[in-house]
Scaffold this motif. Structure first.
Motif, PDB file in Angstrom:
ATOM      1  N   LEU A  34       0.826  -1.208   0.000  1.00  0.00           N
ATOM      2  CA  LEU A  34       0.000   0.000   0.000  1.00  0.00           C
ATOM      3  C   LEU A  34       0.863   1.262   0.000  1.00  0.00           C
ATOM      4  CD1 LEU A  34      -2.763  -0.826   2.646  1.00  0.00           C
ATOM      5  CD2 LEU A  34      -3.113  -0.497   0.200  1.00  0.00           C
ATOM      6  N   PHE A  35       1.961   1.214   0.734  1.00  0.00           N
ATOM      7  CA  PHE A  35       2.723   2.443   0.974  1.00  0.00           C
ATOM      8  C   PHE A  35       3.946   2.629   0.078  1.00  0.00           C
ATOM      9  CE2 PHE A  35       0.400   2.156   5.031  1.00  0.00           C
ATOM     10  CZ  PHE A  35      -0.150   3.432   5.033  1.00  0.00           C
ATOM     11  N   LYS A  36       4.372   1.598  -0.608  1.00  0.00           N
ATOM     12  CA  LYS A  36       5.550   1.751  -1.471  1.00  0.00           C
ATOM     13  C   LYS A  36       5.377   2.854  -2.517  1.00  0.00           C
ATOM     14  CE  LYS A  36       7.664  -2.768  -0.780  1.00  0.00           C
ATOM     15  NZ  LYS A  36       7.881  -4.147  -1.298  1.00  0.00           N
ATOM     16  N   PRO A  37       4.187   3.019  -3.121  1.00  0.00           N
ATOM     17  CA  PRO A  37       4.033   4.124  -4.073  1.00  0.00           C
ATOM     18  C   PRO A  37       3.953   5.505  -3.399  1.00  0.00           C
ATOM     19  CG  PRO A  37       2.401   2.396  -4.450  1.00  0.00           C
ATOM     20  CD  PRO A  37       3.001   2.154  -3.112  1.00  0.00           C
ATOM     21  N   LEU A  38       3.713   5.524  -2.097  1.00  0.00           N
ATOM     22  CA  LEU A  38       3.481   6.788  -1.392  1.00  0.00           C
ATOM     23  C   LEU A  38       4.681   7.268  -0.589  1.00  0.00           C
ATOM     24  CD1 LEU A  38      -0.045   6.003   0.148  1.00  0.00           C
ATOM     25  CD2 LEU A  38       0.490   6.838  -2.134  1.00  0.00           C
ATOM     26  N   CYS A  39       5.596   6.379  -0.290  1.00  0.00           N
ATOM     27  CA  CYS A  39       6.649   6.684   0.681  1.00  0.00           C
ATOM     28  C   CYS A  39       8.047   6.578   0.073  1.00  0.00           C
ATOM     29  CB  CYS A  39       6.555   5.727   1.879  1.00  0.00           C
ATOM     30  SG  CYS A  39       5.042   5.935   2.839  1.00  0.00           S
ATOM     31  N   LYS A  40       8.959   7.336   0.645  1.00  0.00           N
ATOM     32  CA  LYS A  40      10.356   7.276   0.224  1.00  0.00           C
ATOM     33  C   LYS A  40      11.032   5.990   0.704  1.00  0.00           C
ATOM     34  CE  LYS A  40      12.890  10.945   0.420  1.00  0.00           C
ATOM     35  NZ  LYS A  40      13.681  12.014   1.049  1.00  0.00           N
ATOM     36  N   PHE A  41      10.486   5.405   1.756  1.00  0.00           N
ATOM     37  CA  PHE A  41      11.095   4.223   2.368  1.00  0.00           C
ATOM     38  C   PHE A  41      10.017   3.430   3.091  1.00  0.00           C
ATOM     39  CE2 PHE A  41      13.033   2.376   6.274  1.00  0.00           C
ATOM     40  CZ  PHE A  41      13.952   1.508   5.685  1.00  0.00           C
ATOM     41  N   CYS A  42      10.014   2.129   2.903  1.00  0.00           N
ATOM     42  CA  CYS A  42       9.086   1.237   3.611  1.00  0.00           C
ATOM     43  C   CYS A  42       9.872   0.047   4.145  1.00  0.00           C
ATOM     44  CB  CYS A  42       7.999   0.721   2.677  1.00  0.00           C
ATOM     45  SG  CYS A  42       6.800   1.960   2.166  1.00  0.00           S
ATOM     46  N   ALA A  43       9.559  -0.370   5.357  1.00  0.00           N
ATOM     47  CA  ALA A  43      10.257  -1.517   5.931  1.00  0.00           C
ATOM     48  C   ALA A  43       9.360  -2.222   6.932  1.00  0.00           C
ATOM     49  CB  ALA A  43      11.547  -1.075   6.616  1.00  0.00           C
ATOM     50  N   SER A  44       9.591  -3.526   7.058  1.00  0.00           N
ATOM     51  CA  SER A  44       8.953  -4.319   8.096  1.00  0.00           C
ATOM     52  C   SER A  44      10.061  -4.858   8.993  1.00  0.00           C
ATOM     53  CB  SER A  44       8.165  -5.480   7.479  1.00  0.00           C
ATOM     54  OG  SER A  44       7.540  -6.246   8.486  1.00  0.00           O
ATOM     55  N   VAL A  45       9.996  -4.553  10.274  1.00  0.00           N
ATOM     56  CA  VAL A  45      11.028  -4.983  11.215  1.00  0.00           C
ATOM     57  C   VAL A  45      10.823  -6.458  11.534  1.00  0.00           C
ATOM     58  CG1 VAL A  45      11.967  -4.651  13.524  1.00  0.00           C
ATOM     59  CG2 VAL A  45      11.259  -2.666  12.173  1.00  0.00           C
ATOM     60  N   LYS A  46      11.870  -7.256  11.331  1.00  0.00           N
ATOM     61  CA  LYS A  46      11.749  -8.711  11.500  1.00  0.00           C
ATOM     62  C   LYS A  46      12.236  -9.219  12.859  1.00  0.00           C
ATOM     63  CE  LYS A  46      10.372  -9.713   7.228  1.00  0.00           C
ATOM     64  NZ  LYS A  46      10.253  -8.373   6.637  1.00  0.00           N
ATOM     65  N   THR A  47      13.157  -8.497  13.493  1.00  0.00           N
ATOM     66  CA  THR A  47      13.679  -8.889  14.805  1.00  0.00           C
ATOM     67  C   THR A  47      13.830  -7.647  15.670  1.00  0.00           C
ATOM     68  OG1 THR A  47      15.999  -8.636  14.151  1.00  0.00           O
ATOM     69  CG2 THR A  47      14.990 -10.803  13.782  1.00  0.00           C
ATOM     70  N   VAL A  48      13.928  -7.845  16.966  1.00  0.00           N
ATOM     71  CA  VAL A  48      14.049  -6.710  17.882  1.00  0.00           C
ATOM     72  C   VAL A  48      15.336  -5.936  17.620  1.00  0.00           C
ATOM     73  CG1 VAL A  48      14.140  -6.020  20.311  1.00  0.00           C
ATOM     74  CG2 VAL A  48      12.683  -7.937  19.617  1.00  0.00           C
ATOM     75  N   ARG A  49      16.408  -6.625  17.279  1.00  0.00           N
ATOM     76  CA  ARG A  49      17.690  -5.942  17.064  1.00  0.00           C
ATOM     77  C   ARG A  49      17.678  -5.020  15.837  1.00  0.00           C
ATOM     78  NH1 ARG A  49      18.474 -11.361  16.009  1.00  0.00           N
ATOM     79  NH2 ARG A  49      18.897 -11.931  13.813  1.00  0.00           N
ATOM     80  N   GLU A  50      16.701  -5.216  14.935  1.00  0.00           N
ATOM     81  CA  GLU A  50      16.609  -4.381  13.738  1.00  0.00           C
ATOM     82  C   GLU A  50      15.946  -3.039  14.002  1.00  0.00           C
ATOM     83  OE1 GLU A  50      14.690  -6.329  10.494  1.00  0.00           O
ATOM     84  OE2 GLU A  50      15.808  -8.183  10.742  1.00  0.00           O
ATOM     85  N   ILE A  51      15.270  -2.895  15.137  1.00  0.00           N
ATOM     86  CA  ILE A  51      14.457  -1.700  15.377  1.00  0.00           C
ATOM     87  C   ILE A  51      15.286  -0.428  15.251  1.00  0.00           C
ATOM     88  CG2 ILE A  51      13.139  -0.422  17.114  1.00  0.00           C
ATOM     89  CD1 ILE A  51      12.102  -3.096  18.154  1.00  0.00           C
ATOM     90  N   THR A  52      16.404  -0.362  15.935  1.00  0.00           N
ATOM     91  CA  THR A  52      17.206   0.866  15.947  1.00  0.00           C
ATOM     92  C   THR A  52      17.739   1.228  14.564  1.00  0.00           C
ATOM     93  OG1 THR A  52      17.795   0.613  18.278  1.00  0.00           O
ATOM     94  CG2 THR A  52      19.255   1.965  16.912  1.00  0.00           C
ATOM     95  N   PRO A  53      18.439   0.324  13.867  1.00  0.00           N
ATOM     96  CA  PRO A  53      18.963   0.725  12.555  1.00  0.00           C
ATOM     97  C   PRO A  53      17.876   1.071  11.542  1.00  0.00           C
ATOM     98  CG  PRO A  53      19.319  -1.630  12.945  1.00  0.00           C
ATOM     99  CD  PRO A  53      18.890  -1.041  14.238  1.00  0.00           C
ATOM    100  N   VAL A  54      16.764   0.355  11.568  1.00  0.00           N
ATOM    101  CA  VAL A  54      15.691   0.635  10.606  1.00  0.00           C
ATOM    102  C   VAL A  54      15.079   2.009  10.876  1.00  0.00           C
ATOM    103  CG1 VAL A  54      13.368  -0.035   9.874  1.00  0.00           C
ATOM    104  CG2 VAL A  54      15.154  -1.762  10.076  1.00  0.00           C
ATOM    105  N   LEU A  55      14.829   2.312  12.149  1.00  0.00           N
ATOM    106  CA  LEU A  55      14.234   3.610  12.473  1.00  0.00           C
ATOM    107  C   LEU A  55      15.185   4.764  12.178  1.00  0.00           C
ATOM    108  CD1 LEU A  55      12.153   3.225  15.768  1.00  0.00           C
ATOM    109  CD2 LEU A  55      11.341   3.762  13.467  1.00  0.00           C
ATOM    110  N   ARG A  56      16.452   4.600  12.483  1.00  0.00           N
ATOM    111  CA  ARG A  56      17.427   5.664  12.179  1.00  0.00           C
ATOM    112  C   ARG A  56      17.471   5.930  10.674  1.00  0.00           C
ATOM    113  NH1 ARG A  56      23.034   4.392  13.880  1.00  0.00           N
ATOM    114  NH2 ARG A  56      23.452   6.642  13.940  1.00  0.00           N
ATOM    115  N   LYS A  57      17.475   4.874   9.901  1.00  0.00           N
ATOM    116  CA  LYS A  57      17.496   5.019   8.447  1.00  0.00           C
ATOM    117  C   LYS A  57      16.223   5.708   7.951  1.00  0.00           C
ATOM    118  CE  LYS A  57      17.986   2.275   4.199  1.00  0.00           C
ATOM    119  NZ  LYS A  57      18.154   0.906   3.646  1.00  0.00           N
ATOM    120  N   ALA A  58      15.085   5.298   8.480  1.00  0.00           N
ATOM    121  CA  ALA A  58      13.809   5.880   8.058  1.00  0.00           C
ATOM    122  C   ALA A  58      13.753   7.372   8.367  1.00  0.00           C
ATOM    123  CB  ALA A  58      12.651   5.155   8.752  1.00  0.00           C
ATOM    124  N   MET A  59      14.190   7.758   9.564  1.00  0.00           N
ATOM    125  CA  MET A  59      14.153   9.167   9.961  1.00  0.00           C
ATOM    126  C   MET A  59      15.055  10.014   9.065  1.00  0.00           C
ATOM    127  SD  MET A  59      12.060   9.481  12.620  1.00  0.00           S
ATOM    128  CE  MET A  59      12.506  10.781  13.776  1.00  0.00           C
TER     129      MET A  59
END
Length: 633
Positions: free
Chosen positions: A169-194
């Motif tokens: 739904l959001f890939k055409p609307l957003c510069k970046f889309c991600a689904s976090v798969k593990t707890v350790r991914e939360i920080t790097p994914v959010l930093r990248k998104a911001m």
């Protein structure tokens, strides 16, 4: 060689090849499973099965490190750990009555604060309800993070509650889309998104968080692993797989990680490009600048930009978020007769302004003018170029910093005063004609132009205007004057109705001492009138002025003469002021019967708002020909 031996050897060779192929496939499969389950990773990174920490806390820590002050939401179980953790860290949770409102509020915060606005919505319908607001943010180039809840990772595609393919739904609307798969991914994914939300051309990003990366280990284990698992070989294999999957989810979950913001890059005009523009402008006799919303983006402070524009002394037309950039009565701000001015101009600077429908796709620009276009986005920079207009210079870069550098390099330049004076004189004549129209009596109810002139007269210097509507709001854009930079909020190029409640909520939180007004049409009011409940609960008093003409007038204005029918355009003169009171606000009815008390009613509304109560003024208005010929499509 014996033929029988040859056949046997050949068969043996073929059998060996088959066995090797099978072993290879098995090894690849096992390595794939090992990778998916993080078996190798787990050898070097521990899993703290006793910890009560959860992924929501990590989300909150990253947001806090990025300076996030507000999170807008409509609560749902999928995102509860995030909301609770954010509140504990001092991030204010502001819940609304619709997910779109939450995203609109985050959009307003992004525009006014220069940081990333953040909203969080629950899975499935919560996410889909946010789609329009995210598209609006994309077209308005607002840096915004939408956090979406999601079904647990192992339950995706298996019929879990509210489980859909949200990323598509959001890939055409957003510069970046991600689904976090593990707890350790939360920080790097959010930093990248911001970071991506703010880089180059700003825009929205979307990150979804499955349930099992947000809740504590012991709760996820209880839901994921059965204690009375089957004792069969298959049961044991399944149980081993689930345990391994669970351990991978939480492996290295609480190791120390860098939470700080990543660098943000943006394109800028080169010195050579600025110098070429200096040479063009220094020879110009009739230059003009058209400023769009992009000029309000960081890193250039709006006060610095205003000083630069005043130093240049070039007449300016302001659009979108740039409205108010030069204050209420600047001699450089030309509000009327833009089309005529562009026919005469010899140099036109499009500073973050796009040649879309708002500039008739570029057809309003003269072929004799030298056009300097500056925009962060390559596509927007050259929109409809070489079709209806042609840029003399097309600069991919930040428009705000470009104008500041231009001003610095044009020290001593003086724009021909006869040009500025002539534009201001025609401006004055048009506004005088508008004031005369405001004094004409409409067939019934109030003259909307008169109402808007009274509002403009009574607006304080620290006011902020939110524009949410069609015909009435478009009239307001010509009459009501924003008092300063970043004091006007409208949806932007998408023309979305329903932004009023969310934009006002975000604006009041960012500017608690400002008098925040929502200019509503009676049609657009229906999208967010329930947010009066939010204004009351969150102690964010605003004033809503409703131009109530019982009609979708912007559509009716064309539909009736062209097609001979008012079908689906008619509404009723409803008691919206009573609805506001039912939600805890204060309502006022303004009609022809109390027209002589108009200023007193507006002042009383301002006083009530100043005491902390949201206010709605339900103004019954009549029809005028002020916007005759305007377009709705």
């Amino acid at each position: 060689m014996n033929p029988d031996m040859t056949v046997a050897t050949s068969a043996l060779g073929g059998s060996s090849t088959w066995v090797l192929a099978l072993l290879g496939t098995l090894i690849v499969t096992l390595l794939g499973a090992a990778h998916k389950l993080g078996l190798i990773y787990q050898l070097w990174h521990q899993v703290d099965t006793k910890s009560t920490r959860h992924g929501g806390e990590t989300v909150a820590e990253v947001l806090k490190a990025h300076g996030v002050r507000y999170m807008f939401t409509l609560v749902g179980g999928h995102i509860s750990p995030i909301l609770v953790a954010c509140e504990k860290l001092g991030i204010r949770i502001v819940d609304t009555r619709h997910e779109a409102t939450a995203v609109f509020a985050a959009d307003a915060v992004a525009r006014l604060s220069g940081t990333v606005g953040v909203a969080a919505v629950t899975a499935g319908p919560g996410v889909t309800n946010a789609v329009t607001a995210m598209k609006n943010a994309q077209m308005a180039e607002s840096p915004l993070l939408l956090i979406g809840g999601a079904a647990a990772t192992l339950q995706k595609g298996r019929g879990a509650l509210q489980d859909i393919d949200q990323l598509s739904l959001f890939k055409p609307l957003c510069k970046f889309c991600a689904s976090v798969k593990t707890v350790r991914e939360i920080t790097p994914v959010l930093r990248k998104a911001m970071a991506i939300a703010q880089c180059d051309t700003p825009g929205p990003v979307f990150v979804e968080f499955p349930l099992d990366v947000l809740y504590p280990y012991h709760l996820v284990e209880r839901e994921l692993v059965e204690n009375d698992a089957s004792k069969s070989l298959l049961g044991k294999i399944v149980n081993w797989y689930l345990h391994s999957y669970l351990r991978n989810l939480f492996a290295a979950a609480w190791e120390m990680r860098d939470l700080s913001p990543l660098p943000v890059n943006m394109p800028k005009a080169t010195k050579e490009q600025v110098q070429q523009c200096v040479e063009l402008i220094s020879r110009a006799k009739k230059p003009v600048i058209l400023l769009g919303s992009q000029v309000t983006l960081p890193p250039t402070p709006v006060k610095m930009l205003r000083d630069a524009l005043e130093e240049l002394g070039i007449p300016c037309f302001l659009g979108g978020m740039a409205r108010g950039m030069l204050g209420r009565n600047s001699p450089l701000h030309i509000r009327q007769n833009r089309r005529e001015a562009l026919k005469e101009a010899d140099v036109v600077i499009l500073a973050g302004t796009v040649c879309d429908f708002r500039l008739s796709y570029g057809r309003v620009l003269s072929k004799c003018s030298k056009i300097i276009a500056v925009n962060r986005n390559q596509e927007q920079l050259l929109k409809n170029a070489n079709l209806f207009w042609k840029p003399h210079m097309a600069i991919k870069g930040d428009a705000g910093s470009f104008l500041v550098h231009l001003s610095q390099d044009l020290k001593g330049y003086s724009c021909p005063q006869d040009w500025v004076t002539s534009l201001k004189e025609t401006d004055y004549m048009k506004e005088k004609a508008n004031r005369e129209k405001a004094e004409k009596r409409t067939e019934q109810h109030l003259n909307p132009l008169k109402l808007l002139h009274h509002v403009d007269f009574l607006l304080p210097e620290d006011s902020l205007l939110v524009a949410d509507g069609g015909d009435f709001v478009a009239s307001a854009a010509y009459i009501v004057k924003p008092r300063g930079p970043l004091s006007w909020l409208d949806p932007g190029a998408f023309g979305t109705l329903g932004i009023g409640g969310g934009f006002a909520l975000g604006a009041k939180l960012c500017r608690p001492d400002s008098e925040v007004w929502i200019l509503y049409g009676d049609g657009s009011l229906g999208f967010s009138i329930m947010e009066f409940d939010s204004f009351v609960r969150h102690k964010t008093p605003v004033i809503a002025l409703v131009g109530n003409d019982a009609c979708w007038s912007q559509i009716s204005r064309e539909q009736v003469p062209m097609l001979g029918s008012n079908v689906a355009c008619g509404l009723d003169y409803l008691d919206y002021h009573i609805v506001a009171e039912g939600l805890g606000g204060k309502g006022f009815l303004l009609t022809r019967q109390n027209e002589d008390q108009m200023n007193d009613i507006i002042r009383t509304a301002q006083s009530e708002c100043g005491k902390g109560r949201p206010v709605l003024i339900n103004a019954l208005i009549g029809k005028t020909n002020f916007r005759e010929g305007s377009i709705a499509v």
